[in-house]
Write a protein that holds these residues in place. Sequence first.
Motif, PDB file in Angstrom:
ATOM      1  N   VAL A  53       3.527 -25.783   0.722  1.00 12.69           N
ATOM      2  CA  VAL A  53       4.521 -24.722   0.567  1.00 12.69           C
ATOM      3  C   VAL A  53       5.928 -25.304   0.636  1.00 12.69           C
ATOM      4  N   ARG A  54       6.171 -26.164   1.601  1.00 16.08           N
ATOM      5  CA  ARG A  54       7.515 -26.734   1.777  1.00 16.08           C
ATOM      6  C   ARG A  54       7.927 -27.536   0.541  1.00 16.08           C
ATOM      7  N   GLN A  55       7.003 -28.316  -0.012  1.00 11.89           N
ATOM      8  CA  GLN A  55       7.341 -29.143  -1.161  1.00 11.89           C
ATOM      9  C   GLN A  55       7.557 -28.321  -2.433  1.00 11.89           C
ATOM     10  N   ASN A  56       7.022 -27.096  -2.453  1.00 11.16           N
ATOM     11  CA  ASN A  56       7.151 -26.259  -3.644  1.00 11.16           C
ATOM     12  C   ASN A  56       8.191 -25.156  -3.497  1.00 11.16           C
ATOM     13  N   LEU A  57       8.994 -25.214  -2.442  1.00 13.23           N
ATOM     14  CA  LEU A  57      10.099 -24.272  -2.316  1.00 13.23           C
ATOM     15  C   LEU A  57      11.143 -24.565  -3.378  1.00 13.23           C
ATOM     16  N   PRO A  58      11.839 -23.551  -3.858  1.00 16.45           N
ATOM     17  CA  PRO A  58      12.916 -23.807  -4.829  1.00 16.45           C
ATOM     18  C   PRO A  58      14.025 -24.629  -4.177  1.00 16.45           C
ATOM     19  N   PRO A  59      14.847 -25.299  -4.979  1.00 10.74           N
ATOM     20  CA  PRO A  59      15.851 -26.222  -4.425  1.00 10.74           C
ATOM     21  C   PRO A  59      16.904 -25.544  -3.560  1.00 10.74           C
ATOM     22  N   ASN A  60      17.060 -24.224  -3.670  1.00 14.57           N
ATOM     23  CA  ASN A  60      18.055 -23.531  -2.848  1.00 14.57           C
ATOM     24  C   ASN A  60      17.530 -23.169  -1.459  1.00 14.57           C
ATOM     25  N   VAL A  61      16.277 -23.552  -1.157  1.00 14.05           N
ATOM     26  CA  VAL A  61      15.689 -23.266   0.159  1.00 14.05           C
ATOM     27  C   VAL A  61      15.361 -24.582   0.847  1.00 14.05           C
ATOM     28  N   THR A  62      15.857 -24.764   2.063  1.00 12.43           N
ATOM     29  CA  THR A  62      15.549 -25.953   2.854  1.00 12.43           C
ATOM     30  C   THR A  62      14.943 -25.520   4.190  1.00 12.43           C
ATOM     31  N   VAL A  63      14.242 -26.438   4.836  1.00 17.40           N
ATOM     32  CA  VAL A  63      13.517 -26.113   6.067  1.00 17.40           C
ATOM     33  C   VAL A  63      13.756 -27.204   7.104  1.00 17.40           C
ATOM     34  N   THR A  64      14.030 -26.783   8.324  1.00 21.54           N
ATOM     35  CA  THR A  64      14.089 -27.688   9.468  1.00 21.54           C
ATOM     36  C   THR A  64      13.061 -27.231  10.493  1.00 21.54           C
ATOM     37  N   VAL A  65      12.230 -28.153  10.946  1.00 22.58           N
ATOM     38  CA  VAL A  65      11.205 -27.842  11.940  1.00 22.58           C
ATOM     39  C   VAL A  65      11.719 -28.254  13.317  1.00 22.58           C
ATOM     40  N   HIS A  66      11.641 -27.332  14.269  1.00 16.62           N
ATOM     41  CA  HIS A  66      12.026 -27.600  15.653  1.00 16.62           C
ATOM     42  C   HIS A  66      10.765 -27.541  16.510  1.00 16.62           C
ATOM     43  N   GLN A  67      10.336 -28.672  17.050  1.00 17.32           N
ATOM     44  CA  GLN A  67       9.176 -28.665  17.943  1.00 17.32           C
ATOM     45  C   GLN A  67       9.683 -28.293  19.333  1.00 17.32           C
ATOM     46  N   ALA A  68       9.829 -26.985  19.525  1.00 19.77           N
ATOM     47  CA  ALA A  68      10.443 -26.457  20.741  1.00 19.77           C
ATOM     48  C   ALA A  68       9.984 -25.014  20.926  1.00 19.77           C
ATOM     49  N   THR A  69      10.377 -24.439  22.065  1.00 17.17           N
ATOM     50  CA  THR A  69      10.089 -23.041  22.350  1.00 17.17           C
ATOM     51  C   THR A  69      11.401 -22.273  22.393  1.00 17.17           C
ATOM     52  N   ALA A  70      11.450 -21.115  21.752  1.00 12.75           N
ATOM     53  CA  ALA A  70      12.601 -20.234  21.861  1.00 12.75           C
ATOM     54  C   ALA A  70      12.467 -19.420  23.139  1.00 12.75           C
ATOM     55  N   THR A  71      13.486 -19.492  23.995  1.00 10.90           N
ATOM     56  CA  THR A  71      13.413 -18.798  25.283  1.00 10.90           C
ATOM     57  C   THR A  71      14.228 -17.514  25.315  1.00 10.90           C
ATOM     58  N   SER A  72      15.168 -17.341  24.373  1.00  9.47           N
ATOM     59  CA  SER A  72      15.926 -16.090  24.317  1.00  9.47           C
ATOM     60  C   SER A  72      16.616 -15.966  22.972  1.00  9.47           C
ATOM     61  N   VAL A  73      16.907 -14.716  22.606  1.00 13.09           N
ATOM     62  CA  VAL A  73      17.676 -14.412  21.397  1.00 13.09           C
ATOM     63  C   VAL A  73      18.769 -13.431  21.795  1.00 13.09           C
ATOM     64  N   ALA A  74      20.010 -13.719  21.436  1.00  8.29           N
ATOM     65  CA  ALA A  74      21.132 -12.856  21.792  1.00  8.29           C
ATOM     66  C   ALA A  74      21.894 -12.453  20.538  1.00  8.29           C
ATOM     67  N   GLY A  75      22.382 -11.221  20.527  1.00  9.89           N
ATOM     68  CA  GLY A  75      23.167 -10.731  19.399  1.00  9.89           C
ATOM     69  C   GLY A  75      22.462  -9.586  18.709  1.00  9.89           C
ATOM     70  N   ASP A  76      23.260  -8.611  18.230  1.00  9.99           N
ATOM     71  CA  ASP A  76      22.704  -7.451  17.521  1.00  9.99           C
ATOM     72  C   ASP A  76      23.019  -7.572  16.039  1.00  9.99           C
ATOM     73  N   ASP A  77      24.138  -7.015  15.625  1.00 10.93           N
ATOM     74  CA  ASP A  77      24.578  -7.158  14.238  1.00 10.93           C
ATOM     75  C   ASP A  77      25.305  -8.481  14.081  1.00 10.93           C
ATOM     76  N   GLY A  78      25.116  -9.116  12.929  1.00  8.38           N
ATOM     77  CA  GLY A  78      25.798 -10.372  12.688  1.00  8.38           C
ATOM     78  C   GLY A  78      25.007 -11.552  13.213  1.00  8.38           C
ATOM     79  N   PRO A  79      25.651 -12.698  13.392  1.00 11.63           N
ATOM     80  CA  PRO A  79      24.936 -13.907  13.818  1.00 11.63           C
ATOM     81  C   PRO A  79      24.215 -13.703  15.148  1.00 11.63           C
ATOM     82  N   GLN A  80      23.095 -14.400  15.291  1.00 15.23           N
ATOM     83  CA  GLN A  80      22.312 -14.335  16.517  1.00 15.23           C
ATOM     84  C   GLN A  80      22.143 -15.746  17.070  1.00 15.23           C
ATOM     85  N   GLU A  81      22.197 -15.858  18.363  1.00 12.37           N
ATOM     86  CA  GLU A  81      22.072 -17.164  19.011  1.00 12.37           C
ATOM     87  C   GLU A  81      20.696 -17.285  19.646  1.00 12.37           C
TER      88      GLU A  81
END
Length: 290
Positions: A116-144
């Motif tokens: 799938v990653r190799q067949n994505l169109p050129p305008n789509v890129t992917v970064t893999v993070h081998q980590a755990t997300a512990t929180s998400v902050a933000g409502d409208d707009g950017p989220q941290e």
Amino acid sequence: MERIGANVDPDLALHVHLIDPYPPGAGRVWRYAQSPLLRMNSMAEDVTMFLDDTVVVDGPIRPGPSLWEWVEEVRGGRIVMELPEDVRDEVDTMSSTTFPTRRLQSGYLAWFFEHVRQNLPPNVTVTVHQATATSVAGDDGPQEITLTTGTLTVDLVLFALGHLDSEPDPTAAELGRYAAEHGLFYLPPAYSADTDLSGIEPGQDVLMRGFGLAFVDLMVLLTEGRGGKYRTEPDGTLTYLPSGEEPRMFVGSRRGVPYHSKTNYRLRADRPPLPRFFGPDAVVEAVTLA
């Protein structure tokens, strides 16, 4: 991610951050790092990650090999990828009606992710993070997003969580308290590959609740996983040869009977027709009227 690649606006620059502490594709449940005794509960020919024309979904249909077809491609050298020796041996010996190990499925899903990653169109890129997300902050707009390895600021968060751990429900909590008070071992519901069975002693009486897949997993881990073996007799039947490290298991279920075995299941007719009186057209009409 496959559907994003199929549907994305070609004029939109999109960067995907994939966050998972486990290997991408296989994830927690299908990761290679688990007992080779743990198997899938579906035959190889019945498992696929690809769509066909029976699926109603937005975007173009992009067919591809089922798990069994992937095995045939790998076996024939038409798909080339490095596989652990035990998985490679399984690829070379299995059939379409084999119930594969979860380790084999990890190979298929890892290949699918890279495909799938190799067949994505050129305008789509992917970064893999081998980590755990512990929180998400933000409502409208950017989220941290706070990770175990740092932070990310993104425009949109998509939760694709799969199987989750959870706090014990009241029944499990009560059983845990009872076991602690009486010097017993209690194992609450959990994913079999992640359970610590060292608290179960050889010869100990073990009461197991339910005849489902978790029971099969635990039975295997407490028998073959402790050195037991099977001997094939001249008539094709199997005789279990205990190692002496096994506990004694008593199994019950609310239905009182085990599930039907799937070892020889096979569809014996064509696909059943859609409902005559409550098919897709009737559903659309009902939703429209509502």
